[in-house]
Design an enzyme around this catalytic site. Structure first.
Site, PDB file in Angstrom:
ATOM      1  N   TYR A 218       0.753  -1.123   0.004  1.00 46.21           N
ATOM      2  CA  TYR A 218      -0.095   0.122   0.014  1.00 46.21           C
ATOM      3  C   TYR A 218       0.847   1.208   0.124  1.00 46.21           C
ATOM      4  CZ  TYR A 218      -3.685  -3.240   1.486  1.00 46.21           C
ATOM      5  OH  TYR A 218      -4.827  -4.311   1.659  1.00 46.21           O
TER       6      TYR A 218
ATOM      7  N   TRP B 148     -11.820 -12.628  -7.401  1.00 45.58           N
ATOM      8  CA  TRP B 148     -13.037 -12.933  -7.013  1.00 45.58           C
ATOM      9  C   TRP B 148     -14.361 -13.158  -8.160  1.00 45.58           C
ATOM     10  CZ3 TRP B 148     -11.673 -16.339  -3.881  1.00 45.58           C
ATOM     11  CH2 TRP B 148     -10.970 -16.125  -2.933  1.00 45.58           C
TER      12      TRP B 148
ATOM     13  N   PHE C 143      -6.027  -7.290  12.405  1.00 50.08           N
ATOM     14  CA  PHE C 143      -6.178  -8.410  13.320  1.00 50.08           C
ATOM     15  C   PHE C 143      -5.234  -8.790  14.136  1.00 50.08           C
ATOM     16  CE2 PHE C 143      -6.004  -9.759   8.567  1.00 50.08           C
ATOM     17  CZ  PHE C 143      -4.678  -9.837   8.623  1.00 50.08           C
TER      18      PHE C 143
ATOM     19  N   HIS D 289      -1.888 -17.173   3.808  1.00 50.20           N
ATOM     20  CA  HIS D 289      -0.696 -17.376   3.168  1.00 50.20           C
ATOM     21  C   HIS D 289       0.537 -16.062   2.892  1.00 50.20           C
ATOM     22  CE1 HIS D 289      -2.008 -15.289  -0.828  1.00 50.20           C
ATOM     23  NE2 HIS D 289      -2.302 -14.542   0.037  1.00 50.20           N
ATOM     24  N   ASP D 290      -0.161 -14.996   3.607  1.00 51.31           N
ATOM     25  CA  ASP D 290       0.862 -13.865   3.889  1.00 51.31           C
ATOM     26  C   ASP D 290       2.010 -14.023   4.798  1.00 51.31           C
ATOM     27  OD1 ASP D 290      -0.338 -12.520   1.609  1.00 51.31           O
ATOM     28  OD2 ASP D 290      -1.759 -11.474   3.048  1.00 51.31           O
TER      29      ASP D 290
ATOM     30  N   ASN E  17       5.510 -16.591  -5.627  1.00 50.36           N
ATOM     31  CA  ASN E  17       5.099 -14.904  -5.489  1.00 50.36           C
ATOM     32  C   ASN E  17       5.047 -14.712  -4.117  1.00 50.36           C
ATOM     33  OD1 ASN E  17       3.948 -13.190  -7.563  1.00 50.36           O
ATOM     34  ND2 ASN E  17       2.841 -12.799  -5.661  1.00 50.36           N
TER      35      ASN E  17
ATOM     36  N   GLN F  42       7.132 -11.191  -2.527  1.00 50.34           N
ATOM     37  CA  GLN F  42       6.267 -10.304  -1.838  1.00 50.34           C
ATOM     38  C   GLN F  42       5.971 -10.317  -0.434  1.00 50.34           C
ATOM     39  OE1 GLN F  42       2.708  -9.377  -4.493  1.00 50.34           O
ATOM     40  NE2 GLN F  42       2.763  -7.171  -3.945  1.00 50.34           N
TER      41      GLN F  42
HETATM   42  C1  LIG Z   1      -3.794 -10.943   0.092  1.00 48.22           C
HETATM   43  S1  LIG Z   1      -4.922  -9.602   0.565  1.00 48.22           S
HETATM   44  C2  LIG Z   1      -6.573 -10.346   0.694  1.00 48.22           C
HETATM   45  C3  LIG Z   1      -7.499  -9.575   0.419  1.00 48.22           C
HETATM   46  C4  LIG Z   1      -9.031 -10.183   0.611  1.00 48.22           C
HETATM   47  N1  LIG Z   1      -9.647 -11.040   1.679  1.00 48.22           N
HETATM   48  C5  LIG Z   1      -9.219 -11.189  -0.781  1.00 48.22           C
HETATM   49  O1  LIG Z   1      -9.019 -12.200  -0.629  1.00 48.22           O
HETATM   50  O2  LIG Z   1      -9.551 -10.475  -1.835  1.00 48.22           O
HETATM   51  C6  LIG Z   1      -4.454  -9.544   2.397  1.00 48.22           C
HETATM   52  C7  LIG Z   1      -5.331  -8.516   3.304  1.00 48.22           C
HETATM   53  O3  LIG Z   1      -4.955  -8.549   4.505  1.00 48.22           O
HETATM   54  C8  LIG Z   1      -5.127  -7.201   5.070  1.00 48.22           C
HETATM   55  N2  LIG Z   1      -4.143  -7.091   6.045  1.00 48.22           N
HETATM   56  C9  LIG Z   1      -2.857  -7.054   6.060  1.00 48.22           C
HETATM   57  N3  LIG Z   1      -2.435  -7.046   7.472  1.00 48.22           N
HETATM   58  C10 LIG Z   1      -3.618  -6.818   8.032  1.00 48.22           C
HETATM   59  C11 LIG Z   1      -3.640  -6.650   9.513  1.00 48.22           C
HETATM   60  N4  LIG Z   1      -2.634  -6.473  10.440  1.00 48.22           N
HETATM   61  N5  LIG Z   1      -4.760  -6.489  10.111  1.00 48.22           N
HETATM   62  C12 LIG Z   1      -5.975  -6.711   9.183  1.00 48.22           C
HETATM   63  N6  LIG Z   1      -6.012  -6.725   7.811  1.00 48.22           N
HETATM   64  C13 LIG Z   1      -4.484  -7.141   7.201  1.00 48.22           C
HETATM   65  C14 LIG Z   1      -4.601  -6.550   3.918  1.00 48.22           C
HETATM   66  O4  LIG Z   1      -5.063  -5.113   3.976  1.00 48.22           O
HETATM   67  C15 LIG Z   1      -5.138  -7.157   2.650  1.00 48.22           C
HETATM   68  O5  LIG Z   1      -6.455  -6.786   2.272  1.00 48.22           O
END
Ligand SMILES: C[S@@+](CC[C@H](N)C(=O)[O-])C[C@H]1O[C@@H](n2cnc3c(N)ncnc32)[C@H](O)[C@@H]1O
Length: 302
Positions: free
Chosen positions: A151, A168, A194, A212-213, A259, A263
């Site tokens: 971001y 989606w 979260f 997965h992040d 990926n 990232q």
């Molecule tokens: C890979 S994206 C997936 C977004 C959505 N759930 C989707 O599948 O289209 C990961 C999401 O996690 C959110 N995110 C990252 N860190 C976060 C945090 N600490 N608390 C809440 N949301 C978070 C990001 O803003 C992003 O929207």
């Protein structure tokens, strides 16, 4: 193609050459999207010559002709010769998935891949060597704060959201209908903060492409928090691209996992990883639904 398959790869490396050329094919489609080729052909409602496309898009005639010809060869466009002049037209697939105005458009996904994913993959060698993301080398942003990098500007945030929404459009229905969710009255699609913030109570938590992040410890912590906030009889719905249990595919998911390496701090996993994680967090009755498409669904109950 069929005759290639019957020949030995050792006589001539057809398959290998196709893989090596893959990036050019991707970039050709990305470039046509960025130039507006598919939108123009959809809007024009009639086939156009390369000269007309060049004039309307402000490109060189020679460049656009080569690009259009490649798109015809890979069956994304069609061509018809009339009195010796080539007239280019879109296919149904291009109109549906590549034109910006289509409700099923993958335009935002393509823009993101071309402008953000592609530069990151340029540093894949370093990502593999170092075992960490390449946000610093690619964009000059700290590798620990993955979402500060994703971001990094309003424009990038909107591009990322466009990427997320694109998938989606094609995968959402399968995920939403994978399980009967009618017993869950209150549903939260998890966002907010979260890790540090409070998680409101609900019957069902949707975690789409969240796990997965992150690294394992953060995932366990997050799922434990969700478990304590979750109403009795509630559950969690996870949407992720699942590897086969033996990790030998699907190829697409293996590329997703690389990926994640370039990232984020996470990776893609097989179903057993999610079952283990969910069980450790206190959930039970883990059910896995493979869609056979890009994303799969997992449901677990409290
Ligand atoms: C890979 S994206 C997936 C977004 C959505 N759930 C989707 O599948 O289209 C990961 C999401 O996690 C959110 N995110 C990252 N860190 C976060 C945090 N600490 N608390 C809440 N949301 C978070 C990001 O803003 C992003 O929207």
């Amino acid at each position: 193609m069929a005759e290639h398959l019957s020949q030995s790869e050792l006589d001539y490396p057809f398959k290998l050459m196709e893989y090596l050329n893959g990036f050019r094919i991707s970039k050709a489609i990305f470039s046509a999207c960025e130039l507006g080729v598919f939108d123009l052909l959809l809007e024009s409602q009639k086939p156009l010559t390369a000269g007309e496309v060049a004039q309307k898009l402000g490109t060189s005639g020679d460049g656009i002709e080569r690009l259009l010809d490649l798109l015809v060869a890979i069956e994304i466009l069609e061509v018809e010769l009339m009195q010796g002049t080539a007239y280019y037209n879109s296919t149904d697939v291009a109109n549906l998935y590549l034109a910006k105005s289509s409700p099923k458009s993958l335009h935002s996904l393509i823009i993101y891949h071309s402008q953000t994913t592609y530069p990151l993959w340029n540093n894949l060698v370093d990502a593999v060597r170092e075992g960490k993301n390449q946000n610093e080398k690619t964009f000059g942003l700290p590798s620990e704060e993955i979402f500060s990098a994703i971001y990094r500007s309003e424009e990038e945030m909107l591009k990322f959201m466009g990427l997320m929404n694109s998938t989606w459009v094609i995968d959402g229905h399968d995920i939403a209908t994978a399980f009967d969710l009618s017993c869950f009255k209150s549903i939260i699609d998890l966002g907010g903060n979260f890790f540090d913030g409070e998680i409101p109570s609900a019957d069902l938590y949707i975690l789409a492409r969240i796990i997965h992040d992150w690294k394992d410890d953060k995932n366990v912590k997050l799922l434990k928090k969700i478990h304590s906030a979750c109403n009795k009889g509630g559950g969690v719905l996870i949407a992720e691209a699942l590897l086969f249990e033996n990790r030998r595919g699907p190829t697409m998911v293996q590329t997703f996992s690389l990926n994640m390496l370039v990232q984020t701090e996470g990776k893609e996993h097989p179903p057993s990883y999610y079952t283990h994680l969910l069980t450790e967090a206190g959930f039970r009755d883990v059910q896995v639904y493979r869609t056979g498409k890009s994303y799969d669904a997992i449901l677990a109950l409290k």
